[in-house]
Design an enzyme around this catalytic site. Sequence first.
Site, short mmCIF file in Angstrom:
data_model
loop_
_atom_site.label_atom_id
_atom_site.label_comp_id
_atom_site.label_asym_id
_atom_site.label_seq_id
_atom_site.Cartn_x
_atom_site.Cartn_y
_atom_site.Cartn_z
CG ASN A 9 -1.71 1.23 1.40
OD1 ASN A 9 -1.79 2.06 0.48
ND2 ASN A 9 -2.32 1.41 2.57
CE LYS A 11 -0.15 3.32 4.69
NZ LYS A 11 -0.15 3.41 6.13
CG HIS A 96 -5.93 1.92 4.87
ND1 HIS A 96 -5.47 2.95 5.65
CD2 HIS A 96 -4.94 0.99 4.86
CE1 HIS A 96 -4.25 2.66 6.07
NE2 HIS A 96 -3.91 1.47 5.60
CD GLU A 98 -3.03 5.61 6.55
OE1 GLU A 98 -2.96 5.66 5.30
OE2 GLU A 98 -2.20 5.02 7.26
CD GLU A 168 -3.53 -2.61 7.11
OE1 GLU A 168 -2.38 -2.83 6.72
OE2 GLU A 168 -4.18 -1.59 6.79
N GLY A 174 2.10 2.22 10.75
CA GLY A 174 3.07 3.31 10.65
C GLY A 174 3.73 3.69 11.96
CB SER A 210 4.69 -1.74 12.18
OG SER A 210 4.34 -0.37 12.39
P1 PGA Z 1 2.61 0.33 7.58
O1 PGA Z 1 1.17 0.54 6.91
O2 PGA Z 1 3.17 -0.95 7.00
O3 PGA Z 1 3.42 1.55 7.15
O4 PGA Z 1 2.41 0.24 9.04
C1 PGA Z 1 0.33 -0.55 6.68
C2 PGA Z 1 -0.97 -0.07 6.06
O5 PGA Z 1 -1.43 1.02 6.42
O6 PGA Z 1 -1.55 -0.75 5.20
#
Ligand code: PGA
Length: 249
Positions: A9, A11, A96, A98, A168, A174, A210
């Site tokens: 992903n 983003k 997601h 976010e 997630e 993140g 992460s």
């Molecule tokens: P990350 O994000 O691996 O940077 O923690 C995962 C995601 O949001 O899909």
Amino acid sequence: MRQLLFAANWKMNVGPDEARAYFKTFRARYLPHEGRDAWFFPPAVSVEAAAQAARERNDMLVGVQDIYWEPKGAFTGEVSAPLAVQAGARAALIGHSERRHVFGETDEDTRKKVAAAQAANLVAMLCVGETLAERDAGHTLAVVNRQLSGALGGLDVAALDRVIIAYEPVWAIGTGKNATPQDASAVHKEIRAWLRGRGATRARVLYGGSVNLKNSAALLAEHELDGVLVGGASLDPEAWAQLVQTPAA
Ligand code: PGA
């Protein structure tokens, strides 16, 4: 053998030119491995470039990070499932963290988006997961079940079997703090129980939050994980090519 799915992903990173350069490197560093697929979710403006660059590889697929549920019309700024398909997308992330927490997406929104994705033949990858406060209050499973019911409650078995779920936890995204393999596995079991309760046994369940080169082997050693959804650690094509080759028992 488990068919493992490594989903990137990106983003709000990687424009079209950068996507072309990324795939050049990635394709050279990562040749197809039996039992592994590499999927990419670039920002919408880079989907076409990415889909073109991935087109010769059966093990690679490109999707969009979000869709709007209406097929077309006066919805400035939005991308519909049929438009994403035209650009070469074959999957869509839905719900997601976010989208939910920065942009206020609701369970009802995710329900409409899953239906719109499937109507356009996009694989819907539904993201679910609890916040830290919800986890601390012991509400993890209740939150995940609510998100599953909200998005998928109305689907029949065939439609459920086509969905991919990405667990997630919000506190792991993140932050550098991944769920332990055991914690992830416990929630995956609950997700599979929810699906099985509706007769669905084929949906794949990924873990995200992460994931990186240091923890991917331990996470994938858990057979509850059908793969991983990765943000930060997918942005460098060389590192991502290594991560996609994580040894898995
Ligand atoms: P990350 O994000 O691996 O940077 O923690 C995962 C995601 O949001 O899909």
